[in-house]
Motif scaffolding. Structure first.
Motif, short mmCIF file in Angstrom:
data_model
loop_
_atom_site.label_atom_id
_atom_site.label_comp_id
_atom_site.label_asym_id
_atom_site.label_seq_id
_atom_site.Cartn_x
_atom_site.Cartn_y
_atom_site.Cartn_z
N VAL A 163 0.87 -1.17 0.00
CA VAL A 163 0.00 0.00 0.00
C VAL A 163 0.90 1.22 0.00
O VAL A 163 1.91 1.25 0.71
CB VAL A 163 -0.93 0.03 1.23
CG1 VAL A 163 -1.63 1.38 1.35
CG2 VAL A 163 -1.98 -1.07 1.13
N ALA A 164 0.56 2.21 -0.81
CA ALA A 164 1.27 3.48 -0.78
C ALA A 164 0.34 4.56 -0.25
O ALA A 164 -0.88 4.47 -0.39
CB ALA A 164 1.77 3.86 -2.18
N TYR A 165 0.94 5.55 0.40
CA TYR A 165 0.16 6.65 0.97
C TYR A 165 1.05 7.86 1.16
O TYR A 165 2.29 7.78 1.06
CB TYR A 165 -0.49 6.24 2.30
CG TYR A 165 0.44 5.50 3.26
CD1 TYR A 165 1.42 6.18 3.98
CD2 TYR A 165 0.32 4.12 3.42
CE1 TYR A 165 2.26 5.51 4.85
CE2 TYR A 165 1.16 3.43 4.29
CZ TYR A 165 2.13 4.13 5.01
OH TYR A 165 2.97 3.46 5.86
N VAL A 166 0.41 8.98 1.44
CA VAL A 166 1.11 10.22 1.75
C VAL A 166 0.99 10.48 3.24
O VAL A 166 -0.06 10.25 3.85
CB VAL A 166 0.50 11.41 0.97
CG1 VAL A 166 1.12 12.74 1.41
CG2 VAL A 166 0.68 11.22 -0.53
N SER A 167 2.08 10.92 3.86
CA SER A 167 2.06 11.37 5.25
C SER A 167 2.95 12.59 5.37
O SER A 167 4.12 12.55 4.99
CB SER A 167 2.54 10.27 6.20
OG SER A 167 2.60 10.75 7.54
N LEU A 169 3.26 15.24 3.68
CA LEU A 169 3.76 15.73 2.39
C LEU A 169 4.87 14.87 1.79
O LEU A 169 5.56 15.30 0.86
CB LEU A 169 4.23 17.19 2.50
CG LEU A 169 3.19 18.17 3.09
CD1 LEU A 169 3.72 19.59 3.08
CD2 LEU A 169 1.87 18.08 2.34
N ASN A 170 5.04 13.65 2.29
CA ASN A 170 5.93 12.67 1.66
C ASN A 170 5.16 11.40 1.33
O ASN A 170 4.14 11.10 1.96
CB ASN A 170 7.11 12.34 2.57
CG ASN A 170 8.21 13.40 2.47
OD1 ASN A 170 8.64 13.75 1.37
ND2 ASN A 170 8.64 13.92 3.60
N ILE A 171 5.68 10.64 0.35
CA ILE A 171 5.04 9.42 -0.11
C ILE A 171 5.78 8.22 0.48
O ILE A 171 7.01 8.18 0.50
CB ILE A 171 5.04 9.33 -1.65
CG1 ILE A 171 4.37 10.57 -2.26
CG2 ILE A 171 4.31 8.07 -2.12
CD1 ILE A 171 4.52 10.67 -3.76
N TYR A 172 5.00 7.24 0.94
CA TYR A 172 5.56 6.03 1.54
C TYR A 172 4.95 4.81 0.88
O TYR A 172 3.82 4.83 0.40
CB TYR A 172 5.26 5.98 3.04
CG TYR A 172 5.91 7.08 3.85
CD1 TYR A 172 7.11 6.86 4.52
CD2 TYR A 172 5.32 8.34 3.94
CE1 TYR A 172 7.71 7.87 5.26
CE2 TYR A 172 5.91 9.35 4.68
CZ TYR A 172 7.10 9.11 5.34
OH TYR A 172 7.69 10.11 6.07
N SER A 173 5.72 3.72 0.91
CA SER A 173 5.23 2.42 0.49
C SER A 173 5.37 1.46 1.67
O SER A 173 6.40 1.47 2.36
CB SER A 173 6.03 1.90 -0.71
OG SER A 173 5.70 0.56 -1.00
N GLU A 174 4.33 0.66 1.91
CA GLU A 174 4.37 -0.28 3.02
C GLU A 174 4.09 -1.69 2.51
O GLU A 174 3.07 -1.92 1.86
CB GLU A 174 3.36 0.11 4.10
CG GLU A 174 3.38 -0.81 5.31
CD GLU A 174 2.61 -0.26 6.50
OE1 GLU A 174 2.29 -1.05 7.41
OE2 GLU A 174 2.32 0.97 6.52
N ASN A 191 7.59 24.29 1.85
CA ASN A 191 7.02 24.66 0.56
C ASN A 191 6.94 23.50 -0.43
O ASN A 191 6.37 23.64 -1.51
CB ASN A 191 7.81 25.80 -0.07
CG ASN A 191 9.29 25.46 -0.19
OD1 ASN A 191 9.98 25.40 0.82
ND2 ASN A 191 9.78 25.25 -1.41
N ILE A 192 7.51 22.34 -0.09
CA ILE A 192 7.51 21.20 -1.01
C ILE A 192 6.36 20.26 -0.65
O ILE A 192 6.26 19.79 0.48
CB ILE A 192 8.84 20.43 -0.97
CG1 ILE A 192 9.99 21.34 -1.40
CG2 ILE A 192 8.77 19.20 -1.87
CD1 ILE A 192 9.88 21.85 -2.83
N VAL A 193 5.52 19.99 -1.64
CA VAL A 193 4.33 19.15 -1.44
C VAL A 193 4.42 17.95 -2.38
O VAL A 193 4.39 18.11 -3.60
CB VAL A 193 3.04 19.96 -1.73
CG1 VAL A 193 1.81 19.09 -1.52
CG2 VAL A 193 2.97 21.21 -0.84
N ASN A 194 4.52 16.76 -1.83
CA ASN A 194 4.60 15.54 -2.62
C ASN A 194 3.32 14.72 -2.50
O ASN A 194 2.81 14.51 -1.40
CB ASN A 194 5.77 14.66 -2.16
CG ASN A 194 7.12 15.27 -2.44
OD1 ASN A 194 7.39 15.69 -3.56
ND2 ASN A 194 7.99 15.32 -1.43
N GLY A 195 2.81 14.25 -3.62
CA GLY A 195 1.70 13.30 -3.60
C GLY A 195 0.35 13.87 -3.26
O GLY A 195 -0.64 13.13 -3.19
N THR A 196 0.27 15.17 -3.06
CA THR A 196 -1.01 15.85 -2.90
C THR A 196 -0.81 17.27 -3.46
O THR A 196 0.13 17.49 -4.22
CB THR A 196 -1.51 15.82 -1.45
OG1 THR A 196 -2.81 16.42 -1.38
CG2 THR A 196 -0.57 16.49 -0.48
#
Length: 745
Positions: A163-167, A169-174, A191-196
């Protein structure tokens, strides 16, 4: 976008109260806004199962609390419990988790559960996720090493091994076997926004979930936004502490810097991002859509220019990072982004929505963009694509060729042959929406009209045979009917160069020999429409005001979001607030000249959000027509609103400075002659309280008397905190009774 009350009025509410409905019951404000006895029941959320023979939904477990996930066989109606709430009790706890949403893995063997949610701007998109393995019945919370209630947009890999998700402002894979958590990005924050996305992408481009699994599950493509050059707007919380607290938010206003946005690809195993070099200035283009092409290592990227009149469609190879422009869509005014891409014929073709022939239709486009053939045809708009069924050879969609206030299910052949076929029965007059199984054999229909709250039914397709009613809102209908109100009358208003749709509500004791005050409810902007034959909460505020002795009306001017073709929608380009208020004034004159029971000396107008702006444009520009106005959560100066919405419909400030000036009511405040009340929430992140204060300043400058009300730490829809909605409506009622005398004379 400035939908304001249009959005909140459509939200599902749960029915409260069991008292028997009595004929001739009185409609009371406290019953609507405090006791909520006219709230409606919904059904679901529903998920069609992989076999398309049944659907899952949530039902209360009366023994232990929580909700079971149950399956219903579509044909027989047989019920089975897929997941008992007893399986959703975490270790060392006594109660099941609360399910806010759920999704199945592709093989239906695992379940992803969203709970403990938090609001991010408009929607509850942040919270905790749990995975239930239906083979082992093991329930596991994801992201255990990450802060609680910070996970966003979790989704299974194609094989459901991860499963991948954002937490934060970073993206993780579990990994779902070892539950090893791997960060795929590490630079998110500040100021950096990842995955959203930032506020304006969410609000105006409907972008929230900002990453995609590759079809082979080896890579993730995602958006990254850099907001460092976006201006910061500060809201102030003055009520929750003895010291004020500033609330900063990056918010690009008209003509200012946008976020720098790019799309990258990261390997789930190696964790190093490669970036697509999309042509053009990243600060002055929007990467509005991105998704993987099925069974490939390619993504389709849609790049919308800042003026939003050109959409460049690219195919990008995630290995070579090469981009190929396959399609370019243009419009003289503006383009809307659609989510109707479906790959066909082993990914040799895709479906595409376009207004290129003057109406919004679905097309079949070759992978290289050289072949474009219409699927739907005719002088009507496709409102929504419901299901594309390549095996059956049809696309199912919502349209309403003959009545712009209504909505029906149609189908057309994917090969473009033949004519559109109406599926919704002719006797179901109103609006219908559908959730259709992937094989297009079953659908859950939601039927409603102005006097009928939503009825949920299971129907077989394409014969549209009702198999069973899932929720009929019978108690609500009985309560509504017991009020014995005069229903909305849908009428046409001829303003000379156009015939507009409108509705009218009369008091229960209406006497055609008397003259009544006329109260207009207006929206008038491209984001919505007020004249629709749907339930809309029963329009109980409008009905309440009618019972106080007003004739209540609403008119859809040109440019509103109705299925009347490209020419209608684009007519307001560059002149928001100008053409619309002219249409509204012409409609008011035509209406006053048509109905003898209207008092031309008592004409009021009110609106919320874009409708608040329209109210003041009408009041300030046509004081000879309107004697009183009430504006809620309004834009007073269009330069204060977000760049994406305003520039879409007005063009760039550098190209249309006069239009921005002439469309902004603040520049005509000196013309106020009648009564005006303005209302705003101080925590409005959409239309900032600044808009309210600047108008106040201008009215004072011109020595104009007016009424005002501020709601501390309430947002755009002004409903947060105790008793707010009831207090607001009482405030509005008092204003109207004091400034637009009610009753027939």
């Amino acid at each position: 976008m400035r939908k304001g009350i249009l959005g909140s009025i459509l939200c599902f509410l749960f029915f409260i109260g069991t008292a028997q409905a009595q004929k001739g019951a009185e409609l009371k404000l406290q019953d609507v806004y405090k006791k909520n006895i006219y709230g409606q029941k919904g059904f679901g959320p529903v998920r069609w199962m992989k076999d398309n023979k049944g659907y899952s939904t949530l039902e209360v477990n009366k023994e232990i609390g929580g909700r079971d996930i149950v399956r219903y066989d579509a044909k027989s109606g047989a019920r089975s419990v897929l997941v008992s709430a007893s399986k959703l009790i975490p270790e060392n706890e006594n109660t099941p988790i609360t399910i806010s949403d759920y999704q199945w893995s592709l093989d239906n063997n695992k379940l992803l559960l969203f709970t403990n949610t938090r609001k991010v701007w408009r929607y509850h998109t942040r919270g905790d996720y749990w995975v239930l393995d239906l083979k082992t019945n093991k329930l596991t919370r994801l992201g255990k090493s990450l802060p609680t209630a910070t996970l966003m947009f979790a989704k299974f890999s194609p094989d459901a091994s991860k499963v991948a998700y954002v937490s934060e402002l970073n993206i993780y894979s579990e990994d779902l076997q070892s539950h090893t958590i791997k960060p795929l990005t590490t630079d998110g924050g500040d100021n950096i926004v990842n995955g959203t996305f930032d506020w304006v992408y969410e609000e105006e481009l409907n972008c929230r979930d900002g990453f995609r699994w590759s079809p082979d599950g080896k890579n993730i493509a995602y958006w990254q936004s850099d907001t460092k050059d976006v201006g910061t707007f500060y809201m102030i919380n003055n009520v929750d502490s003895i010291y004020s607290k500033p609330i900063p938010m990056p918010y690009p206003k008209v003509g200012t810097e946008l976020s720098t946005v790019k799309v990258g690809v990261v390997s789930v195993d190696h964790g190093k991002t490669k970036w697509f070099k999309v042509p053009g200035d990243a600060k002055n283009n929007y990467l509005a859509r991105m998704d993987f092409i099925p069974n490939s290592n390619e993504v389709m990227i849609q790049q919308l220019n800042r003026r939003q009149n050109t959409n460049m469609v690219y195919i990008g190879d995630i290995h070579t990072m090469e981009l190929t422009n396959i399609l370019t869509e243009k419009d003289d005014a503006f383009l809307d982004i659609h989510d109707d891409v479906r790959w066909l014929d082993n990914e040799k073709y895709f479906t595409w929505s376009s207004e290129r022939d003057g109406w919004l239709h679905l097309y079949k486009v070759s992978r290289d963009g050289k072949e474009i053939k219409p699927i739907t045809k005719g002088n009507f708009d496709v409102v929504k694509i419901n299901c594309i069924d390549p095996k059956g050879g049809y696309v199912y969609y919502i349209a309403s060729p003959d009545n712009y206030t209504q909505r029906y299910l149609y189908r057309s052949r994917i090969d473009g042959k033949g004519k559109a076929e109406r599926i919704t029965p002719a006797d179901q007059s109103g609006q219908s929406s559908y959730q259709i199984s992937n094989d297009a054999k079953w659908g859950i229909q939601i039927f409603q009209n102005a006097v009928t709250p939503p009825i949920y039914s299971l129907v077989s397709l394409p014969n549209h045979k009702e198999r069973r009613v899932l929720e009929d809102n019978k108690e609500l209908k009985e309560r509504y009917d017991a009020l014995e109100l005069n229903p909305k009358e849908f009428v046409k208003v001829d303003i000379g160069d156009e015939v507009l749709d409108a509705w009218m509500i009369k008091p229960k004791d209406f006497d055609p020999n008397k003259k009544y005050p006329l109260l207009f409810y207006v929206y008038g902007e491209p984001a919505g429409s007020t004249v629709q034959d749907n339930w809309g909460g029963g329009s109980l505020w409008d009905q309440y005001m009618a019972q106080q002795g007003y004739i209540v009306m609403s008119v859809d001017n040109r440019g509103t979001k109705t299925p009347r073709g490209n020419k209608w929608r684009k007519s307001i380009y560059g002149q928001i607030g100008i053409l619309a208020s002219e249409d509204q004034s012409k409609a008011a004159k035509a209406i006053l000249g048509t109905y003898d029971f209207l008092d031309s000396k008592r004409v009021g107008i009110w609106g919320w959000s874009g409708g608040g702006q329209m109210t003041m444009n009408c009041l300030f520009r046509y004081p000879e027509i309107y004697s009183s106005g009430l504006a809620v959560s309004f834009v007073s100066d269009q330069r204060l609103y977000d760049a994406t919405y305003q520039e879409r419909y007005m063009g760039l400030l550098e190209d249309n400075a006069k239009g921005y000036h002439d469309g902004s009511p603040i520049n005509f405040a000196q013309n106020l002659e009648g009564n005006l009340m303005i209302i705003h929430g101080t925590a409005d992140d959409n239309v900032h309280y600044q808009s309210f204060e600047m108008l106040v300043n201008r009215l004072i400058k011109h020595n104009k008397m007016f009424d005002m009300m501020s709601y501390p730490m309430r947002a755009h829809s002004i409903y947060e905190r105790e008793n707010t909605s009831y207090h607001l409506r009482q405030t509005m009622e008092r204003y109207w009774k004091n400034n637009l005398p009610a009753g027939g004379k």
